[in-house]
Design a protein around this motif. Structure first.
Motif, PDB file in Angstrom:
ATOM      1  N   PRO A 139       0.825  -1.216   0.000  1.00 58.06           N
ATOM      2  CA  PRO A 139       0.000   0.000   0.000  1.00 58.06           C
ATOM      3  C   PRO A 139       0.858   1.264   0.000  1.00 58.06           C
ATOM      4  CG  PRO A 139       0.139  -0.864   2.220  1.00 58.06           C
ATOM      5  CD  PRO A 139       0.934  -1.813   1.349  1.00 58.06           C
ATOM      6  N   LYS A 140       1.424   1.609  -1.146  1.00 65.04           N
ATOM      7  CA  LYS A 140       2.382   2.708  -1.209  1.00 65.04           C
ATOM      8  C   LYS A 140       1.784   4.033  -0.752  1.00 65.04           C
ATOM      9  CE  LYS A 140       5.528   0.979  -4.772  1.00 65.04           C
ATOM     10  NZ  LYS A 140       6.146   1.261  -6.095  1.00 65.04           N
ATOM     11  N   ASP A 141       0.472   4.184  -0.900  1.00 66.91           N
ATOM     12  CA  ASP A 141      -0.147   5.447  -0.489  1.00 66.91           C
ATOM     13  C   ASP A 141      -0.160   5.631   1.012  1.00 66.91           C
ATOM     14  OD1 ASP A 141      -1.946   3.283  -0.341  1.00 66.91           O
ATOM     15  OD2 ASP A 141      -3.666   4.647  -0.331  1.00 66.91           O
ATOM     16  N   ARG A 142       0.170   4.578   1.761  1.00 69.08           N
ATOM     17  CA  ARG A 142       0.194   4.653   3.210  1.00 69.08           C
ATOM     18  C   ARG A 142       1.608   4.611   3.767  1.00 69.08           C
ATOM     19  NH1 ARG A 142      -4.396   3.206   5.522  1.00 69.08           N
ATOM     20  NH2 ARG A 142      -3.474   4.362   7.240  1.00 69.08           N
ATOM     21  N   LEU A 143       2.604   4.723   2.884  1.00 70.27           N
ATOM     22  CA  LEU A 143       3.982   4.495   3.292  1.00 70.27           C
ATOM     23  C   LEU A 143       4.885   5.669   2.937  1.00 70.27           C
ATOM     24  CD1 LEU A 143       4.240   0.827   1.961  1.00 70.27           C
ATOM     25  CD2 LEU A 143       3.930   1.511   4.348  1.00 70.27           C
TER      26      LEU A 143
END
Length: 219
Positions: free
Chosen positions: A182-186
């Motif tokens: 989940p790149k949008d959370r990292l």
């Protein structure tokens, strides 16, 4: 006759250093398919999960490298290494000065593999063998290498990591580009070119990034 995990691990692995974390030695296998079949034969059970504890996966190597190079992340802190496998990341945290390290893994042989690997590196690692997803953890830092390879697993981990991070726990993830990351959370912290075996991956070098999980902020 009940299989002795320690005997099996010692007979089917060699003590060696992962290529990206030369400070640490682990009992590792050279061929995943053969070891998988041997494990099924020993336990007389078909359909077992792969022996994750017998390999140094790219995400774990990257995360272990980051922890060793940045000891302030874990020094003096309570650390949980989630889905620990071989215990590589847990051992790195202990060597980096963590006050207490707990390795969590549901594989029944991981406990023995982690104990043997901890002994080989002169450290003590505690172990939890149950599924801790969703639980409140007594930790300052949670480390997770290579955990976003399955959609269902990722769907369970993301809200759990969110809750942990929201309580102030530092959640760090090592990942070589798995499908459900989940790149949008990292937030990216560091990237490495990690040598791996073609028995595990689609290339001999995997770009691996260490990320910090960012909790969802309600607006």
């Amino acid at each position: 006759m009940k299989t002795d995990p320690e005997r099996f691990i010692r007979a089917n692995t060699s003590l060696m250093a992962p290529p990206h974390v030369s400070e640490i030695r682990l009992h590792l296998a050279s061929e995943v398919h053969d070891l998988w079949l041997k494990t099924e034969d020993e336990l007389e059970e078909i359909g077992l999960p792969p022996p994750f504890w017998a390999f140094a996966w790219a995400g774990g190597q990257g995360l272990a490298r980051y922890v060793l190079d940045h000891p302030e992340v874990t020094a003096g802190k309570r650390v949980v290494d989630f889905a620990s496998g071989s215990g590589l990341v847990a051992i790195a945290a202990r060597l980096a000065g963590a006050d207490r390290v707990v390795a969590a893994d549901i594989d029944p042989w991981a406990e023995t593999a982690i104990r043997l690997n901890a002994e080989a590196n002169g450290v003590v690692i505690d172990f939890i063998g149950r599924d801790v997803v969703g639980e409140t953890l007594e930790a300052d830092v949670v480390l997770a290498g290579d955990v976003f390879y399955d959609r269902g697993f990722a769907d369970a981990l993301i809200p759990w990591f969110d809750r942990l991070a929201a309580t102030g726990i530092d959640v760090l993830v090592g990942d070589p580009g798995r499908s459900y990351l989940p790149k949008d959370r990292l937030t990216a912290l560091a990237s490495y070119q990690v040598p791996v075996t073609r028995a595990l991956e689609d290339s001999e070098i995997k770009k691996t990034t260490v990320w910090r999980f960012t909790p969802q902020v309600d607006v």
